[in-house]
Scaffold this motif. Structure first.
Motif, PDB file in Angstrom:
ATOM      1  N   TYR A 129      -0.350   6.631  -2.723  1.00 34.68           N
ATOM      2  CA  TYR A 129      -1.115   5.502  -3.257  1.00 34.68           C
ATOM      3  C   TYR A 129      -2.593   5.831  -3.475  1.00 34.68           C
ATOM      4  CZ  TYR A 129       2.933   2.545  -2.553  1.00 34.68           C
ATOM      5  OH  TYR A 129       4.179   2.009  -2.637  1.00 34.68           O
ATOM      6  N   ILE A 130      -3.137   6.655  -2.573  1.00 35.95           N
ATOM      7  CA  ILE A 130      -4.567   6.963  -2.707  1.00 35.95           C
ATOM      8  C   ILE A 130      -4.780   7.933  -3.877  1.00 35.95           C
ATOM      9  CG2 ILE A 130      -6.548   8.031  -1.541  1.00 35.95           C
ATOM     10  CD1 ILE A 130      -5.499   6.741   1.045  1.00 35.95           C
ATOM     11  N   GLY A 131      -3.897   8.948  -3.967  1.00 34.27           N
ATOM     12  CA  GLY A 131      -3.971   9.900  -5.088  1.00 34.27           C
ATOM     13  C   GLY A 131      -3.835   9.179  -6.419  1.00 34.27           C
ATOM     14  N   LEU A 132      -2.913   8.210  -6.459  1.00 32.38           N
ATOM     15  CA  LEU A 132      -2.699   7.452  -7.699  1.00 32.38           C
ATOM     16  C   LEU A 132      -3.904   6.589  -8.038  1.00 32.38           C
ATOM     17  CD1 LEU A 132       1.005   6.439  -7.274  1.00 32.38           C
ATOM     18  CD2 LEU A 132       0.041   7.563  -9.270  1.00 32.38           C
ATOM     19  N   ALA A 133      -4.514   6.019  -6.980  1.00 32.86           N
ATOM     20  CA  ALA A 133      -5.701   5.183  -7.217  1.00 32.86           C
ATOM     21  C   ALA A 133      -6.790   6.043  -7.847  1.00 32.86           C
ATOM     22  CB  ALA A 133      -6.177   4.577  -5.907  1.00 32.86           C
ATOM     23  N   LYS A 134      -6.884   7.304  -7.405  1.00 34.45           N
ATOM     24  CA  LYS A 134      -7.903   8.200  -7.984  1.00 34.45           C
ATOM     25  C   LYS A 134      -7.531   8.544  -9.419  1.00 34.45           C
ATOM     26  CE  LYS A 134      -9.738   9.777  -3.715  1.00 34.45           C
ATOM     27  NZ  LYS A 134      -9.624  10.668  -2.589  1.00 34.45           N
ATOM     28  N   LEU A 135      -6.220   8.711  -9.676  1.00 40.79           N
ATOM     29  CA  LEU A 135      -5.780   8.995 -11.044  1.00 40.79           C
ATOM     30  C   LEU A 135      -6.189   7.859 -11.980  1.00 40.79           C
ATOM     31  CD1 LEU A 135      -3.967  10.323 -13.252  1.00 40.79           C
ATOM     32  CD2 LEU A 135      -2.053   9.075 -12.283  1.00 40.79           C
TER      33      LEU A 135
ATOM     34  N   ILE B  13     -12.252   2.664  -7.729  1.00 45.77           N
ATOM     35  CA  ILE B  13     -13.311   3.001  -6.781  1.00 45.77           C
ATOM     36  C   ILE B  13     -13.008   2.371  -5.425  1.00 45.77           C
ATOM     37  CG2 ILE B  13     -15.128   3.402  -8.472  1.00 45.77           C
ATOM     38  CD1 ILE B  13     -16.111   0.562  -7.942  1.00 45.77           C
ATOM     39  N   ARG B  14     -12.068   1.432  -5.447  1.00 53.31           N
ATOM     40  CA  ARG B  14     -11.695   0.771  -4.186  1.00 53.31           C
ATOM     41  C   ARG B  14     -10.216   0.423  -4.254  1.00 53.31           C
ATOM     42  NH1 ARG B  14     -14.820  -4.592  -2.008  1.00 53.31           N
ATOM     43  NH2 ARG B  14     -14.185  -4.378   0.158  1.00 53.31           N
ATOM     44  N   LEU B  15      -9.489   0.571  -3.151  1.00 49.15           N
ATOM     45  CA  LEU B  15      -8.059   0.238  -3.150  1.00 49.15           C
ATOM     46  C   LEU B  15      -7.874  -1.271  -3.268  1.00 49.15           C
ATOM     47  CD1 LEU B  15      -6.539   2.416  -0.267  1.00 49.15           C
ATOM     48  CD2 LEU B  15      -6.041   2.613  -2.701  1.00 49.15           C
ATOM     49  N   PRO B  16      -7.008  -1.728  -4.148  1.00 46.11           N
ATOM     50  CA  PRO B  16      -6.783  -3.180  -4.209  1.00 46.11           C
ATOM     51  C   PRO B  16      -5.969  -3.632  -3.000  1.00 46.11           C
ATOM     52  CG  PRO B  16      -5.414  -2.025  -5.813  1.00 46.11           C
ATOM     53  CD  PRO B  16      -6.216  -0.985  -5.110  1.00 46.11           C
TER      54      PRO B  16
ATOM     55  N   MET C 163      -2.933  -4.900  -1.694  1.00 47.41           N
ATOM     56  CA  MET C 163      -1.558  -5.119  -2.155  1.00 47.41           C
ATOM     57  C   MET C 163      -0.629  -4.898  -0.980  1.00 47.41           C
ATOM     58  SD  MET C 163      -1.445  -2.752  -5.523  1.00 47.41           S
ATOM     59  CE  MET C 163       0.147  -3.307  -6.120  1.00 47.41           C
ATOM     60  N   PRO C 164       0.442  -5.700  -0.885  1.00 48.23           N
ATOM     61  CA  PRO C 164       1.355  -5.502   0.230  1.00 48.23           C
ATOM     62  C   PRO C 164       1.944  -4.092   0.236  1.00 48.23           C
ATOM     63  CG  PRO C 164       2.206  -7.144  -1.340  1.00 48.23           C
ATOM     64  CD  PRO C 164       0.803  -6.841  -1.724  1.00 48.23           C
ATOM     65  N   GLU C 165       2.184  -3.524  -0.959  1.00 48.09           N
ATOM     66  CA  GLU C 165       2.774  -2.174  -1.027  1.00 48.09           C
ATOM     67  C   GLU C 165       1.869  -1.169  -0.312  1.00 48.09           C
ATOM     68  OE1 GLU C 165       2.523  -4.180  -3.552  1.00 48.09           O
ATOM     69  OE2 GLU C 165       4.464  -4.305  -4.558  1.00 48.09           O
ATOM     70  N   ILE C 166       0.554  -1.375  -0.452  1.00 48.77           N
ATOM     71  CA  ILE C 166      -0.399  -0.433   0.150  1.00 48.77           C
ATOM     72  C   ILE C 166      -0.436  -0.607   1.663  1.00 48.77           C
ATOM     73  CG2 ILE C 166      -2.870   0.104   0.305  1.00 48.77           C
ATOM     74  CD1 ILE C 166      -3.033  -0.192  -2.684  1.00 48.77           C
ATOM     75  N   THR C 167      -0.575  -1.849   2.112  1.00 49.65           N
ATOM     76  CA  THR C 167      -0.657  -2.053   3.570  1.00 49.65           C
ATOM     77  C   THR C 167       0.659  -1.668   4.244  1.00 49.65           C
ATOM     78  OG1 THR C 167      -0.425  -4.343   2.909  1.00 49.65           O
ATOM     79  CG2 THR C 167      -2.495  -3.744   3.917  1.00 49.65           C
ATOM     80  N   ARG C 168       1.761  -1.844   3.521  1.00 50.11           N
ATOM     81  CA  ARG C 168       3.070  -1.520   4.092  1.00 50.11           C
ATOM     82  C   ARG C 168       3.292  -0.009   4.157  1.00 50.11           C
ATOM     83  NH1 ARG C 168       6.778  -3.806   0.311  1.00 50.11           N
ATOM     84  NH2 ARG C 168       5.801  -5.819   0.634  1.00 50.11           N
ATOM     85  N   ASN C 169       2.794   0.704   3.148  1.00 56.30           N
ATOM     86  CA  ASN C 169       3.176   2.111   3.023  1.00 56.30           C
ATOM     87  C   ASN C 169       2.120   3.138   3.411  1.00 56.30           C
ATOM     88  OD1 ASN C 169       5.889   1.715   2.026  1.00 56.30           O
ATOM     89  ND2 ASN C 169       4.944   0.924   0.178  1.00 56.30           N
ATOM     90  N   ILE C 170       0.867   2.733   3.539  1.00 54.07           N
ATOM     91  CA  ILE C 170      -0.134   3.722   3.988  1.00 54.07           C
ATOM     92  C   ILE C 170      -0.463   3.430   5.445  1.00 54.07           C
ATOM     93  CG2 ILE C 170      -2.339   4.858   3.484  1.00 54.07           C
ATOM     94  CD1 ILE C 170      -2.513   3.516   0.866  1.00 54.07           C
TER      95      ILE C 170
ATOM     96  N   GLU D 293      -5.180   5.925   7.631  1.00 54.81           N
ATOM     97  CA  GLU D 293      -5.440   6.717   6.417  1.00 54.81           C
ATOM     98  C   GLU D 293      -6.155   5.906   5.342  1.00 54.81           C
ATOM     99  OE1 GLU D 293      -1.908   8.703   4.985  1.00 54.81           O
ATOM    100  OE2 GLU D 293      -1.514   9.463   7.012  1.00 54.81           O
ATOM    101  N   ILE D 294      -6.209   4.585   5.541  1.00 51.37           N
ATOM    102  CA  ILE D 294      -6.901   3.747   4.548  1.00 51.37           C
ATOM    103  C   ILE D 294      -8.401   3.912   4.750  1.00 51.37           C
ATOM    104  CG2 ILE D 294      -7.311   1.363   3.759  1.00 51.37           C
ATOM    105  CD1 ILE D 294      -4.466   0.705   4.417  1.00 51.37           C
ATOM    106  N   PRO D 295      -9.133   4.321   3.713  1.00 55.84           N
ATOM    107  CA  PRO D 295     -10.576   4.506   3.889  1.00 55.84           C
ATOM    108  C   PRO D 295     -11.272   3.189   4.236  1.00 55.84           C
ATOM    109  CG  PRO D 295      -9.879   4.997   1.625  1.00 55.84           C
ATOM    110  CD  PRO D 295      -8.672   4.563   2.356  1.00 55.84           C
ATOM    111  N   GLU D 296     -12.453   3.300   4.860  1.00 55.00           N
ATOM    112  CA  GLU D 296     -13.143   2.108   5.353  1.00 55.00           C
ATOM    113  C   GLU D 296     -13.357   1.088   4.238  1.00 55.00           C
ATOM    114  OE1 GLU D 296     -16.613   2.976   7.672  1.00 55.00           O
ATOM    115  OE2 GLU D 296     -17.042   0.830   7.751  1.00 55.00           O
ATOM    116  N   ALA D 297     -12.910  -0.119   4.495  1.00 54.19           N
ATOM    117  CA  ALA D 297     -12.974  -1.242   3.534  1.00 54.19           C
ATOM    118  C   ALA D 297     -12.331  -0.885   2.186  1.00 54.19           C
ATOM    119  CB  ALA D 297     -14.411  -1.704   3.340  1.00 54.19           C
TER     120      ALA D 297
END
Ligand SMILES: Nc1ncnc2c1ncn2[C@@H]1O[C@H](COP(=O)(O)OP(=O)(O)OP(=O)(O)O)[C@@H](O)[C@H]1O
Length: 598
Positions: free
Chosen positions: A451-457, A461-464, A466-473, A477-481
């Motif tokens: 998810y983080i690599g894709l966000a960079k693709l 600039i900031r992760l949205p 989303m339940p998919e993100i909180t569930r799977n990362i 590993e989630i960067p601050e804020a």
């Protein structure tokens, strides 16, 4: 199948003018599918035809239609008003228009002494309505209709259109037309047509339609399957590249710059990813960061029909190298002979679409190359999955060198306009939704995405949130804020280049500030009031307790004084008993009944 592919050995007769057309178009020999299909479909047979992409299926139904139309020239070509002879249905406007051009190319060789034959296109456009179609139909009296399911159905619903002379119907890309997207419309269209007609189904991936083909009411259809051991034509080389998601855009740019090609089609997962990456590639082009003579086009289903048609025509007509960024809307049937490179930025959710996308190159024995990007990790299993379907993919190891300053340039481009930032988030979210729709879900798993690599693709600039993100990362590993850039920016000050959008943003910001200020004030007041009332309560209960205590003390003293104040021990005993009684009554209270207090 006839052994010779010479047109002279075709197993049925064809009109001399059709033969002249074939020779003039440079079709020196028949393709295998034409050799098998033309005699059957021109005769009295329903056909179910499966043959690899670019093998000439269009001509194999166009010739039989024209041949039969002129078989009984007197009756058929001169149809009564409101009647037509043949109907060809395809899933997209572009494909319908392309089929109509093939018909018209043949018709341009029709001698003047023959009855004029017309074709009419029935596709949804913003500029023309069904009423316009009907006016054209009664005005030009076409014998052959070509269109997409929705518009064809609307057209046939009109009682002035008579279907009883319709002798032939073709479903091109029949597996698509018979799947859930169109099946209801197709069923209704077929119900309008006479039962005594010839039906032809055509596709490169017809096997996947299975028993659905019988919904078309064919009688004893002849099955024609022209395939080698492999499901793709021999002239098409299919490759894959394994890549980290964040490197994908750089890889695409390197290929577009370094590989030699005339025309390239790049397939993206969603309309919004096409528009997003199109604007970035345009920016690179305008800043001389791509080859100078490269033309970039974008085509997707959310564009108006007229603009889709113009874009496709411009892409076809461009003489220098050109790249078309698109979605599956341009995956099936589109025939652009000089496309020699196809890139799939992501694999399609429907595995059949893989062949259709690759098949836009390597057509009619021309050499073509198709490259599919696979995200490093689980997606590599897709290669084995396709091998089982007789599709062979060979690996190309990408040049691992990142392009100097690429990510910074991309980030700068995003930060230049808030609209790009919004666009990137939309594209990212749409991609995750798209990913969840993969039918090969054991390979394309949401849980395995980077998810983080894709966000960079996608230039986020900031992760949205989303339940998919909180569930799977994992949380750590989630960067601050959620910030993906070293120095977070003040989003309140991030502006749109477009003046109107910026004005609306500022107004909204002011409004939401006002609302949040009001909320803040309200909650502060509430807190204050709470504290005040709490204090008041505490003070009140203390006063109450003191008053009660004083009253009780007074009551005991009065009682004692009433019963005399002798100094003898019996009296003292009585006082003590009185206090004890009082104590027993109020055992729960610590302040009551303390003998020393009396
Ligand atoms: N006999 C022939 N000889 C040479 N070229 C041919 C012949 N017949 C058709 N072609 C050319 O082959 C190309 C592919 O034809 P067509 O679009 O009909 O393929 P198709 O089988 O329908 O492919 P798809 O499954 O991708 O729709 C076209 O450019 C067409 O002009």
């Amino acid at each position: 199948m006839s052994k010779s592919l010479s047109w002279n050995d075709l197993n049925c007769s064809i009109q001399p003018w059709i033969r002249i057309a074939i020779d003039s178009m440079g079709f020196e020999t028949m393709t295998p599918v034409q050799a098998s299909t033309i005699p059957m479909f021109s005769g009295n047979k329903d056909v179910v035809v499966e043959s690899v992409t670019g093998s000439g299926k269009t001509v194999s139904f166009v010739i039989p239609i024209l041949q039969k139309l002129f078989q009984d020239e007197e009756n058929n070509c001169k149809l009564k008003k409101g009647h037509f002879f043949a109907l060809i249905i395809s899933p997209t406007r572009e494909l319908s228009s392309q089929i109509q051009s093939v018909i018209n190319s043949f018709l341009s060789y029709l001698p003047e002494d023959k009855t004029t034959v017309h074709s009419q296109l029935l596709v949804g456009t913003n500029s023309a309505s069904v009423r316009d179609d009907l006016n054209d139909f009664f005005d030009k009296r076409p014998q052959i209709l070509v269109g997409t399911p929705g518009r064809v159905l609307d057209f046939l619903k009109n009682a002035t259109v008579k279907t009883s002379s319709c002798a032939m119907v073709v479903l091109d890309e029949a597996d698509k037309l018979l799947d859930v997207t169109f099946e209801k419309d197709i069923e209704s269209i077929l119900n309008f047509l006479p039962k005594q007609r010839r039906t032809g189904l055509f596709s490169a991936t017809l096997s996947s339609a299975g028993a659905d083909i019988f919904k078309t009411g064919m009688t004893n259809p002849v099955r024609i399957s022209v395939k080698s051991k492999m499901s793709a034509p021999g002239s098409l080389k299919i490759h894959y590249m394994t890549v980290k998601p964040r490197m994908k855009l750089q890889l695409l740019v390197s290929i577009l710059k370094d590989i030699r090609y005339k025309k390239c089609i790049v397939y993206f997962p969603t309309c919004v990813s096409v528009t997003y990456f199109y604007s970035f590639l345009k920016y690179l082009g305008e800043n001389s960061l791509l080859n100078d003579d490269l033309h970039i086009y974008s085509l997707h289903g959310k564009l108006q029909t007229s603009s889709r048609m113009t874009t496709l025509a411009n892409f076809v007509d461009t003489l220098s190298s050109a790249v078309l960024l698109t979605t599956d809307v341009a995956a099936r049937g589109i025939d652009i002979p000089d496309v020699d490179l196809v890139i799939q930025f992501d694999p399609p959710t429907d595995p059949d679409m893989f062949l259709h996308r690759c098949g836009r190159t390597g057509r009619a024995n021309r050499n073509g190359k198709a490259i599919t990007f696979l995200n490093e990790g689980r997606e590599e299993d897709y290669v084995h999955f396709l091998r089982v379907k007789n599709i062979q993919l060979d690996e190309i190891i990408p040049d691992a060198q990142p392009i100097d300053g690429f990510e910074n340039r991309f980030k700068k481009w995003v930060l230049h306009d808030r609209a790009r930032f919004d666009h990137g988030i939309k594209a990212y979210v749409a991609f995750i939704r798209y990913y969840s729709k993969h039918s090969a879900s054991s390979i394309f798993r949401l849980a395995s995405l980077d998810y983080i690599g894709l966000a960079k693709l996608y230039g986020l600039i900031r992760l949205p949130r989303m339940p998919e993100i909180t569930r799977n990362i994992p949380q750590d590993e989630i960067p601050e804020a959620g910030w993906l850039i070293e120095s977070p920016i003040n989003l309140d000050e991030f502006s749109y280049l477009n003046k109107q959008m910026e004005l609306a943003r500022i107004q909204n910001l002011d409004k939401s500030k006002e609302v949040s200020d009001k909320r803040k004030l309200k909650s502060e007041l509430k807190k204050k009031n709470m504290a005040w009332s709490n204090k008041l309560e505490a003070k009140e209960s203390k006063v109450n307790r003191k008053q009660k205590l004083a009253a009780k003390r007074k009551a005991i003293e009065e009682k004692i004084s009433q019963e005399g104040s002798g100094e003898d021990s019996a009296t003292e005993e009585d006082w003590k008993e009185l206090v004890r009684k009082n104590k027993r009554k109020k055992t729960s209270s610590a302040v009551q009944g303390n003998f020393a207090d009396l």
